[in-house]
Motif scaffolding. Structure first.
Motif, PDB file in Angstrom:
ATOM      1  N   VAL A  44      21.899   6.648   3.766  1.00 21.74           N
ATOM      2  CA  VAL A  44      20.837   7.478   2.664  1.00 21.74           C
ATOM      3  C   VAL A  44      19.904   6.552   2.939  1.00 21.74           C
ATOM      4  N   HIS A  45      18.917   6.711   3.061  1.00 20.22           N
ATOM      5  CA  HIS A  45      18.113   5.869   3.260  1.00 20.22           C
ATOM      6  C   HIS A  45      16.632   6.590   1.648  1.00 20.22           C
ATOM      7  N   ARG A  46      16.270   5.978   1.062  1.00 20.06           N
ATOM      8  CA  ARG A  46      15.105   5.852  -0.121  1.00 20.06           C
ATOM      9  C   ARG A  46      13.749   6.340   1.102  1.00 20.06           C
ATOM     10  N   ILE A  47      12.732   7.061   0.718  1.00 19.60           N
ATOM     11  CA  ILE A  47      11.822   7.195   1.213  1.00 19.60           C
ATOM     12  C   ILE A  47      10.656   6.442  -0.072  1.00 19.60           C
ATOM     13  N   GLY A  48       9.775   5.567   0.690  1.00 17.98           N
ATOM     14  CA  GLY A  48       9.033   4.846   0.217  1.00 17.98           C
ATOM     15  C   GLY A  48       7.425   4.911  -0.143  1.00 17.98           C
ATOM     16  N   ARG A  49       6.595   4.120   0.378  1.00 17.33           N
ATOM     17  CA  ARG A  49       5.287   4.878   0.712  1.00 17.33           C
ATOM     18  C   ARG A  49       5.117   5.837   1.379  1.00 17.33           C
ATOM     19  N   LEU A  50       4.179   6.693   1.904  1.00 24.40           N
ATOM     20  CA  LEU A  50       3.490   6.455   2.807  1.00 24.40           C
ATOM     21  C   LEU A  50       1.684   5.956   3.276  1.00 24.40           C
ATOM     22  N   VAL A  51       1.800   6.335   4.245  1.00 31.78           N
ATOM     23  CA  VAL A  51       0.098   5.712   4.662  1.00 31.78           C
ATOM     24  C   VAL A  51      -0.214   6.536   5.843  1.00 31.78           C
ATOM     25  N   GLU A  52      -1.663   6.557   5.757  1.00 33.54           N
ATOM     26  CA  GLU A  52      -1.607   7.313   7.055  1.00 33.54           C
ATOM     27  C   GLU A  52      -2.914   6.526   7.860  1.00 33.54           C
ATOM     28  N   ASP A  53      -2.939   6.408   8.799  1.00 32.26           N
ATOM     29  CA  ASP A  53      -4.319   5.162   9.746  1.00 32.26           C
ATOM     30  C   ASP A  53      -4.898   6.095  10.723  1.00 32.26           C
ATOM     31  N   ARG A  54      -5.895   6.968  10.232  1.00 35.54           N
ATOM     32  CA  ARG A  54      -6.271   7.613  10.813  1.00 35.54           C
ATOM     33  C   ARG A  54      -7.006   7.039  12.342  1.00 35.54           C
ATOM     34  N   GLN A  55      -6.468   5.942  13.074  1.00 36.43           N
ATOM     35  CA  GLN A  55      -6.961   5.364  14.439  1.00 36.43           C
ATOM     36  C   GLN A  55      -5.573   5.412  15.246  1.00 36.43           C
ATOM     37  N   ALA A  56      -4.571   5.497  14.448  1.00 32.12           N
ATOM     38  CA  ALA A  56      -2.817   5.333  15.484  1.00 32.12           C
ATOM     39  C   ALA A  56      -3.380   6.429  16.566  1.00 32.12           C
ATOM     40  N   LEU A  57      -2.162   5.801  17.615  1.00 30.44           N
ATOM     41  CA  LEU A  57      -2.283   6.709  18.312  1.00 30.44           C
ATOM     42  C   LEU A  57      -3.126   7.927  18.723  1.00 30.44           C
ATOM     43  N   GLY A  58      -4.160   7.277  18.911  1.00 29.26           N
ATOM     44  CA  GLY A  58      -5.397   7.877  19.104  1.00 29.26           C
ATOM     45  C   GLY A  58      -6.461   9.040  18.411  1.00 29.26           C
ATOM     46  N   ASN A  59      -5.699  10.130  17.507  1.00 27.66           N
ATOM     47  CA  ASN A  59      -5.935  11.194  16.405  1.00 27.66           C
ATOM     48  C   ASN A  59      -5.361  10.617  15.252  1.00 27.66           C
ATOM     49  N   GLY A  60      -4.916   9.357  14.861  1.00 32.06           N
ATOM     50  CA  GLY A  60      -4.101   9.421  13.585  1.00 32.06           C
ATOM     51  C   GLY A  60      -3.193   9.751  13.200  1.00 32.06           C
ATOM     52  N   ALA A  61      -2.098   9.845  12.399  1.00 25.13           N
ATOM     53  CA  ALA A  61      -1.056   9.047  12.008  1.00 25.13           C
ATOM     54  C   ALA A  61      -0.468   9.442  10.710  1.00 25.13           C
ATOM     55  N   VAL A  62       1.110   9.476   9.913  1.00 21.77           N
ATOM     56  CA  VAL A  62       1.317   9.140   9.083  1.00 21.77           C
ATOM     57  C   VAL A  62       2.354   9.082   8.781  1.00 21.77           C
ATOM     58  N   TYR A  63       2.696   7.322   8.140  1.00 24.19           N
ATOM     59  CA  TYR A  63       4.211   6.502   8.166  1.00 24.19           C
ATOM     60  C   TYR A  63       4.878   6.812   7.395  1.00 24.19           C
ATOM     61  N   ILE A  64       6.147   6.937   7.245  1.00 24.12           N
ATOM     62  CA  ILE A  64       6.738   7.099   5.689  1.00 24.12           C
ATOM     63  C   ILE A  64       7.886   6.258   5.943  1.00 24.12           C
ATOM     64  N   ALA A  65       7.525   5.251   4.679  1.00 21.78           N
ATOM     65  CA  ALA A  65       8.360   3.972   5.275  1.00 21.78           C
ATOM     66  C   ALA A  65       9.847   4.562   4.115  1.00 21.78           C
ATOM     67  N   GLU A  66      10.640   3.961   4.653  1.00 23.05           N
ATOM     68  CA  GLU A  66      12.174   3.623   4.432  1.00 23.05           C
ATOM     69  C   GLU A  66      12.071   2.598   2.934  1.00 23.05           C
ATOM     70  N   ASP A  67      12.403   2.626   2.333  1.00 23.73           N
ATOM     71  CA  ASP A  67      12.941   1.805   0.647  1.00 23.73           C
ATOM     72  C   ASP A  67      13.905   1.819   0.388  1.00 23.73           C
ATOM     73  N   GLY A  68      15.449   1.358   0.280  1.00 21.42           N
ATOM     74  CA  GLY A  68      16.536   0.829   1.000  1.00 21.42           C
ATOM     75  C   GLY A  68      17.771   1.270   1.447  1.00 21.42           C
TER      76      GLY A  68
END
Length: 110
Positions: free
Chosen positions: A68-92
């Protein structure tokens, strides 16, 4: 844990095919209700809105390392993969993923 079934009528947003999703029977194996490989923020929000809002949310990442992994920060990158993407970080990690959750995900039990 709730899963989703594909519905025959697709949605098309800006030329991108997005199958409509509907709630499936709670506890049904993941193999019976496949999701698209890439889901949108809207599809994720729709899935989460069908669940108890007071429940904690964790990540199940790897069937070979079922923790079971905790959810960390959420990051939006408007240029990632051409159209942008949201990334959900793992926090341990917290603990071993419960056997019933592994079964619902279609993962082998150790």
């Amino acid at each position: 844990m709730s899963t989703y079934d594909r519905v025959e009528e697709p949605q098309v947003n800006e030329g991108i095919f997005e199958p409509r999703l509907r709630p499936a029977h709670v506890g049904s194996p993941a193999s019976e209700a496949p999701l698209p490989k890439i889901i949108t923020v809207g599809q994720l929000l729709h899935q989460l809105q069908t669940l108890d809002p007071d429940l904690p949310v964790y990540l199940a990442v790897n069937p070979d390392w079922p923790y079971v992994h905790r959810i960390g920060r959420l990051v939006e990158d408007r240029q990632a993969l051409g159209n942008g993407a949201v990334y959900i970080a793992e926090d341990g990690q917290e603990d071993v993923l419960p056997p019933d959750v592994r079964t619902q995900l279609g993962w082998p039990l150790a």
